[in-house]
Design a protein around this motif. Sequence first.
Motif, PDB file in Angstrom:
ATOM      1  N   GLN A  45       0.827  -1.200   0.000  1.00 45.54           N
ATOM      2  CA  GLN A  45       0.000   0.000   0.000  1.00 45.54           C
ATOM      3  C   GLN A  45       0.868   1.259   0.000  1.00 45.54           C
ATOM      4  OE1 GLN A  45      -3.528   0.316   2.563  1.00 45.54           O
ATOM      5  NE2 GLN A  45      -2.643   2.184   3.426  1.00 45.54           N
ATOM      6  N   LEU A  46       1.915   1.287   0.804  1.00 48.15           N
ATOM      7  CA  LEU A  46       2.792   2.455   0.868  1.00 48.15           C
ATOM      8  C   LEU A  46       3.463   2.721  -0.478  1.00 48.15           C
ATOM      9  CD1 LEU A  46       4.494   1.998   4.368  1.00 48.15           C
ATOM     10  CD2 LEU A  46       2.602   3.519   3.752  1.00 48.15           C
ATOM     11  N   GLU A  49       0.850   4.192  -2.808  1.00 47.52           N
ATOM     12  CA  GLU A  49       0.548   5.567  -2.413  1.00 47.52           C
ATOM     13  C   GLU A  49       1.663   6.515  -2.837  1.00 47.52           C
ATOM     14  OE1 GLU A  49      -0.363   5.954   1.699  1.00 47.52           O
ATOM     15  OE2 GLU A  49      -2.049   4.554   1.636  1.00 47.52           O
ATOM     16  N   SER A  50       2.909   6.036  -2.797  1.00 52.28           N
ATOM     17  CA  SER A  50       4.043   6.877  -3.203  1.00 52.28           C
ATOM     18  C   SER A  50       4.003   7.198  -4.698  1.00 52.28           C
ATOM     19  CB  SER A  50       5.366   6.180  -2.858  1.00 52.28           C
ATOM     20  OG  SER A  50       5.536   4.995  -3.642  1.00 52.28           O
ATOM     21  N   MET A  53      -1.407   7.264  -5.878  1.00 50.55           N
ATOM     22  CA  MET A  53      -2.751   6.720  -5.693  1.00 50.55           C
ATOM     23  C   MET A  53      -3.299   7.127  -4.319  1.00 50.55           C
ATOM     24  SD  MET A  53      -2.501   2.859  -7.332  1.00 50.55           S
ATOM     25  CE  MET A  53      -4.267   2.619  -7.060  1.00 50.55           C
ATOM     26  N   LYS A  54      -4.624   7.364  -4.274  1.00 48.55           N
ATOM     27  CA  LYS A  54      -5.251   7.713  -3.016  1.00 48.55           C
ATOM     28  C   LYS A  54      -5.348   6.489  -2.105  1.00 48.55           C
ATOM     29  CE  LYS A  54      -8.034  11.532  -4.822  1.00 48.55           C
ATOM     30  NZ  LYS A  54      -9.405  12.082  -4.982  1.00 48.55           N
ATOM     31  N   ARG A  55      -5.273   6.753  -0.793  1.00 46.22           N
ATOM     32  CA  ARG A  55      -5.259   5.656   0.174  1.00 46.22           C
ATOM     33  C   ARG A  55      -6.498   4.778   0.084  1.00 46.22           C
ATOM     34  NH1 ARG A  55      -3.016   6.554   5.989  1.00 46.22           N
ATOM     35  NH2 ARG A  55      -1.180   6.265   4.675  1.00 46.22           N
ATOM     36  N   ASN A  56      -7.675   5.382   0.009  1.00 47.26           N
ATOM     37  CA  ASN A  56      -8.910   4.588  -0.055  1.00 47.26           C
ATOM     38  C   ASN A  56      -8.957   3.732  -1.319  1.00 47.26           C
ATOM     39  OD1 ASN A  56      -9.843   5.559   2.368  1.00 47.26           O
ATOM     40  ND2 ASN A  56     -11.061   7.205   1.451  1.00 47.26           N
ATOM     41  N   VAL A  58      -6.322   2.599  -2.970  1.00 45.17           N
ATOM     42  CA  VAL A  58      -5.339   1.522  -2.800  1.00 45.17           C
ATOM     43  C   VAL A  58      -5.892   0.434  -1.887  1.00 45.17           C
ATOM     44  CG1 VAL A  58      -3.047   0.933  -1.922  1.00 45.17           C
ATOM     45  CG2 VAL A  58      -3.385   3.058  -3.184  1.00 45.17           C
TER      46      VAL A  58
END
Length: 356
Positions: A45-46, A49-50, A53-56, A58
């Motif tokens: 996920q990290l 996100e880097s 991409m948005k957290r939700n 991902v």
Amino acid sequence: MTNENKVIRVTYIMILSIALLVFISPFFIPLIFASTIALTLYPVQLKLESKGMKRNHVAALLTTLFTTFISIPFFYFIIKGTDAVTTQLEKMSFNEKLKDQGIDELVLNMHNEIVSAIQKFSSKYDILEFLNEKKINHYLEVVNNFLLDFFREVAASLPALVVLFIIMILCTYSFLGNAEHVKNFFQKITGFSEARMQELTNIFIRDSRQVYLSNIVTGGVQSLMVAAGVSMLQMGDFFVVLFVTLILSFIPIVGAAPVAFIFAILAFFKDSATAAIILGVLGILTSVVDNILRSWIATFGKSKIPPIVAFVCVIGGALLFGFPGLFIGLFVGAYAFDTLPIFWDELNAREGSGIC
């Protein structure tokens, strides 16, 4: 702060904590699975996100992929495996009821071969002369009934497991989408520094990887090898052997290799030297794969829990929670062994500095 205020706060915390534990207790299993799955996927996920991409998004993507390609196939595998093993154990049950109904000839031959093999072995040693056919049948019946009860319990709990499975998926998405909030919550509860909390998080991720990557991947490869060998030599059903071997691969010290050796011994007593040699070599290869593949995957992060402690935790988990306990026991054992020293060191450091 006065002592009276401290008592009120401690009482308040205890009441709420106990109430929370009572209400979530029916969902301990999916919560534990969801937390470990989320921790396993968290590094991915990290990275996503880097890349912007948005957290939700991902969290939704990873949860969907995990559910589609791993969770659902694995859950289906457990259902089919439980049904297949239960059916075989029922056929091998030699109680009066099944005797009257008649027994499949293949199963009867298998039973006779096992009894003959044990008698042939025991006849070579005076100390084992008490193992006559009646007693052998009794011991086999005890083992068979224990396994039958275990898998029947798993089968009976499958409808409830479907509900828990759905909760697990929802919790996995929630944990991934709110990873920072969850981390901050536990950091406030424990009072750890950012560095110490990061260390604790890394241990959780490491142990989760060990359970999912090391055990499932290694156990899957070993199970396929053993099941393929036994099936090609026409000594057992491919799917049943695959399912049983995969389960045993999760039990430290026991592992998957003994399954191949057991079939090798049976082949030897059936005077099938070629099959015995093939299965013996297969057992050795399975052990080699276990040592090499598991060691390589362990480089991604390995728990420090000793094998005998892991063995006790896995068996204890299975006795308490049934099939899911095979995983949960290893989770809890690894987490406890790796994190309790951190809490103990932190407690000693605070006492040494006079902080309470």
